[in-house]
Design a protein around this motif. Structure first.
Motif, short mmCIF file in Angstrom:
data_model
loop_
_atom_site.label_atom_id
_atom_site.label_comp_id
_atom_site.label_asym_id
_atom_site.label_seq_id
_atom_site.Cartn_x
_atom_site.Cartn_y
_atom_site.Cartn_z
N ASP A 49 0.93 -1.23 0.06
CA ASP A 49 -0.10 0.12 -0.17
C ASP A 49 0.75 1.23 0.16
N SER A 67 -7.80 4.78 -0.39
CA SER A 67 -8.68 3.85 -0.54
C SER A 67 -10.06 4.46 -0.14
N ALA A 68 -11.17 3.42 0.03
CA ALA A 68 -12.44 3.84 0.50
C ALA A 68 -12.78 4.40 1.68
N ARG A 69 -11.60 3.98 2.67
CA ARG A 69 -11.46 4.28 3.98
C ARG A 69 -10.81 5.66 4.08
N GLY A 70 -10.29 6.46 2.94
CA GLY A 70 -9.74 7.67 3.03
C GLY A 70 -8.21 7.54 3.60
N GLN A 72 -7.62 7.62 6.48
CA GLN A 72 -7.13 7.07 7.80
C GLN A 72 -6.54 5.64 7.53
N LYS A 73 -6.71 4.88 6.23
CA LYS A 73 -6.12 3.86 5.98
C LYS A 73 -4.66 3.99 5.81
N GLU A 76 -2.83 4.30 9.27
CA GLU A 76 -2.70 3.03 9.74
C GLU A 76 -1.48 2.26 9.12
N ASP A 77 -1.53 2.33 7.74
CA ASP A 77 -0.32 1.93 7.16
C ASP A 77 1.17 2.46 7.47
#
Length: 124
Positions: A49, A67-70, A72-73, A76-77
């Motif tokens: 990612d 991604s669809a989670r914006g 925030q994803k 987290e990565d």
């Protein structure tokens, strides 16, 4: 007169396809070693990612897709990647994520490059 109008319309269509296919609409990157098109191709070819774009004395640059989670994803990565290197997440302020390891602090900043991509800078 209709022929001239059709010719102009055809030129606009061909120009639009050329610009889109060559990714000329992307803003410049803050690094000189890659073009925007090469950076996106590198990300698309990778199973990860976050993809490293450049590593110099001051910072390491990464590219991530939204991604669809914006965002925030992406955050987290980043936290997972830094945790794998022994850094403990402290807090997030604005576009900066703060980490600590052995008394040292590291700041990771994110920047929306386009609607679909985020640039990540890890300062050294």
């Amino acid at each position: 007169m209709k022929k001239i109008g059709l010719l102009i319309a055809a030129l606009f269509v061909v120009s639009g396809v050329f610009i889109d296919s060559n990714k000329l609409l992307y803003p410049p990157l803050p690094i000189d070693s890659l073009t925007p098109k090469e950076a996106i191709q590198k990300l698309n070819a990778s199973p990860f990612d976050l993809v490293a774009l450049s590593n110099d004395k001051k910072a390491t640059w990464y590219l991530a897709a939204i991604s669809a989670r914006g965002i925030q994803k992406v955050d987290e990565d980043i936290q997972q990647m830094m945790a794998n290197e022994g850094w403990a997440f402290l807090e997030k302020e604005g576009s900066g994520l703060f980490f600590e390891k052995n008394g040292e602090r590291s700041i990771v900043t994110t920047e929306m490059w386009t609607k679909q991509y985020v640039l990540v800078q890890i300062q050294k």
